[in-house]
Design a protein around this motif. Structure first.
Motif, PDB file in Angstrom:
ATOM      1  N   ILE A  67       0.845  -1.206   0.000  1.00  0.00           N
ATOM      2  CA  ILE A  67       0.000   0.000   0.000  1.00  0.00           C
ATOM      3  C   ILE A  67       0.871   1.243   0.000  1.00  0.00           C
ATOM      4  N   ASN A  68       1.912   1.240   0.810  1.00  0.00           N
ATOM      5  CA  ASN A  68       2.803   2.401   0.863  1.00  0.00           C
ATOM      6  C   ASN A  68       3.524   2.617  -0.467  1.00  0.00           C
ATOM      7  N   THR A  69       3.849   1.527  -1.150  1.00  0.00           N
ATOM      8  CA  THR A  69       4.466   1.666  -2.467  1.00  0.00           C
ATOM      9  C   THR A  69       3.520   2.360  -3.431  1.00  0.00           C
ATOM     10  N   ALA A  70       2.244   1.968  -3.417  1.00  0.00           N
ATOM     11  CA  ALA A  70       1.244   2.610  -4.268  1.00  0.00           C
ATOM     12  C   ALA A  70       1.063   4.077  -3.888  1.00  0.00           C
ATOM     13  N   VAL A  71       1.115   4.369  -2.602  1.00  0.00           N
ATOM     14  CA  VAL A  71       0.977   5.753  -2.127  1.00  0.00           C
ATOM     15  C   VAL A  71       2.105   6.618  -2.691  1.00  0.00           C
ATOM     16  N   LEU A  72       3.343   6.123  -2.610  1.00  0.00           N
ATOM     17  CA  LEU A  72       4.469   6.919  -3.094  1.00  0.00           C
ATOM     18  C   LEU A  72       4.475   7.048  -4.617  1.00  0.00           C
ATOM     19  N   LEU A  73       4.079   5.994  -5.316  1.00  0.00           N
ATOM     20  CA  LEU A  73       4.004   6.096  -6.778  1.00  0.00           C
ATOM     21  C   LEU A  73       2.973   7.145  -7.195  1.00  0.00           C
ATOM     22  N   THR A  74       1.851   7.163  -6.498  1.00  0.00           N
ATOM     23  CA  THR A  74       0.833   8.175  -6.779  1.00  0.00           C
ATOM     24  C   THR A  74       1.353   9.566  -6.482  1.00  0.00           C
ATOM     25  N   SER A  75       2.079   9.704  -5.376  1.00  0.00           N
ATOM     26  CA  SER A  75       2.622  11.019  -5.017  1.00  0.00           C
ATOM     27  C   SER A  75       3.622  11.500  -6.056  1.00  0.00           C
ATOM     28  N   ALA A  80       5.082  15.310 -10.300  1.00  0.00           N
ATOM     29  CA  ALA A  80       5.467  15.651 -11.669  1.00  0.00           C
ATOM     30  C   ALA A  80       4.442  16.586 -12.303  1.00  0.00           C
ATOM     31  N   THR A  81       3.168  16.355 -12.032  1.00  0.00           N
ATOM     32  CA  THR A  81       2.109  17.224 -12.553  1.00  0.00           C
ATOM     33  C   THR A  81       2.184  18.614 -11.931  1.00  0.00           C
ATOM     34  N   ALA A  82       2.507  18.678 -10.640  1.00  0.00           N
ATOM     35  CA  ALA A  82       2.640  19.968  -9.956  1.00  0.00           C
ATOM     36  C   ALA A  82       3.780  20.789 -10.554  1.00  0.00           C
ATOM     37  N   VAL A  83       4.880  20.126 -10.871  1.00  0.00           N
ATOM     38  CA  VAL A  83       6.019  20.825 -11.481  1.00  0.00           C
ATOM     39  C   VAL A  83       5.613  21.430 -12.816  1.00  0.00           C
ATOM     40  N   GLU A  84       4.915  20.651 -13.633  1.00  0.00           N
ATOM     41  CA  GLU A  84       4.477  21.159 -14.937  1.00  0.00           C
ATOM     42  C   GLU A  84       3.470  22.297 -14.766  1.00  0.00           C
ATOM     43  N   ALA A  85       2.584  22.167 -13.778  1.00  0.00           N
ATOM     44  CA  ALA A  85       1.603  23.229 -13.532  1.00  0.00           C
ATOM     45  C   ALA A  85       2.297  24.523 -13.120  1.00  0.00           C
ATOM     46  N   TRP A 193      11.899  14.667  -4.311  1.00  0.00           N
ATOM     47  CA  TRP A 193      10.781  13.778  -4.003  1.00  0.00           C
ATOM     48  C   TRP A 193      10.880  12.473  -4.793  1.00  0.00           C
ATOM     49  N   HIS A 194      11.223  12.584  -6.054  1.00  0.00           N
ATOM     50  CA  HIS A 194      11.358  11.384  -6.887  1.00  0.00           C
ATOM     51  C   HIS A 194      12.517  10.514  -6.393  1.00  0.00           C
ATOM     52  N   PHE A 195      13.584  11.153  -5.922  1.00  0.00           N
ATOM     53  CA  PHE A 195      14.706  10.393  -5.370  1.00  0.00           C
ATOM     54  C   PHE A 195      14.249   9.556  -4.177  1.00  0.00           C
ATOM     55  N   VAL A 196      13.497  10.175  -3.278  1.00  0.00           N
ATOM     56  CA  VAL A 196      12.997   9.461  -2.099  1.00  0.00           C
ATOM     57  C   VAL A 196      12.108   8.290  -2.530  1.00  0.00           C
ATOM     58  N   ASP A 197      11.282   8.517  -3.536  1.00  0.00           N
ATOM     59  CA  ASP A 197      10.399   7.459  -4.024  1.00  0.00           C
ATOM     60  C   ASP A 197      11.190   6.314  -4.660  1.00  0.00           C
TER      61      ASP A 197
END
Length: 214
Positions: A67-75, A80-85, A193-197
């Motif tokens: 579940i935590n893996t899915a949480v981080l992948l979603t984050s 990435a979307t926030a950066v583009e926005a 953030w991506h590094f942590v993920d």
């Protein structure tokens, strides 16, 4: 596009952005040194005590870890979307996305905390009170759990730093501090953030899935 100023040592904003991004990559490379000794220890334990490591891994909370893996992948997707926005001056969208990213990070920590609580209750924390169900693998299991708590605890620390950073930029955008939460800074936060993920994506199989394939 966002019109950003640049420091006097740079020719233009593009050069400054490249320097900042490169600096973050260098920083992330040095961060691997924190995980290196623990990963080396894991490799040693895995090669010398394969059955004990597998037995200990089977006692981890694989459902919560998944579940935590899915949480981080979603984050990561939201980040990435926030950066583009932010790059396209969609400030409100970027702010909402950053808040969601931080919220998912907190969800991860809460779930991880519940895992720690269960492992404490099961007396799987290394030390004088350590008690592994299978005495044959108790020593190897204690080594595994020492590395498990070290790796996941270090990861949680990095994630906490990322949450604080993301929240700071989200609050900055909500208060109109667009220069503080510039597109370049949000992008650098995204790299962190991506590094942590990615670190977690690497930790998940070696800590949770060993010994469960057969």
């Amino acid at each position: 596009m966002n019109k950003s100023t640049h420091a006097e040592q740079f020719d233009d904003a593009a050069q400054q952005e490249q320097a900042v991004t490169f600096g973050m990559w260098i920083f992330l490379a040095t961060e691997l040194m924190f995980f290196g000794p623990l990963l080396f220890g894991y490799s040693y334990a895995r090669s010398h005590f394969p059955e004990g490591v597998a037995a200990a891994s089977r006692h981890t909370e694989v459902v919560l870890g998944t579940i935590n893996t899915a949480v981080l992948l979603t984050s990561s997707l939201l980040m990435a979307t926030a950066v583009e926005a932010r790059k396209t001056d969609a400030t409100q969208l970027a702010r909402h996305l950053l808040l969601l990213v931080a919220a998912l990070g907190i969800v991860f920590l809460v779930i991880k905390g519940s895992e720690y609580r269960h492992e404490w209750q099961e007396r799987l924390v290394p030390g004088a009170g350590f008690a592994f169900p299978d005495p044959r693998h108790a020593s190897a299991a204690e080594i595994f759990y020492f590395l498990y708590f070290g790796l996941t605890g270090l990861h949680a620390l990095h994630l906490t730093i990322g949450i604080v950073m993301v929240l700071a930029f989200a609050i900055g955008l909500s208060r109109g501090k667009n220069r503080f939460a510039s597109a370049e800074r949000v992008e650098v936060a995204g790299l962190y953030w991506h590094f942590v993920d990615v670190v977690w994506i690497f930790l998940y199989p070696i800590l949770y899935l060993v010994g469960r394939s057969g």
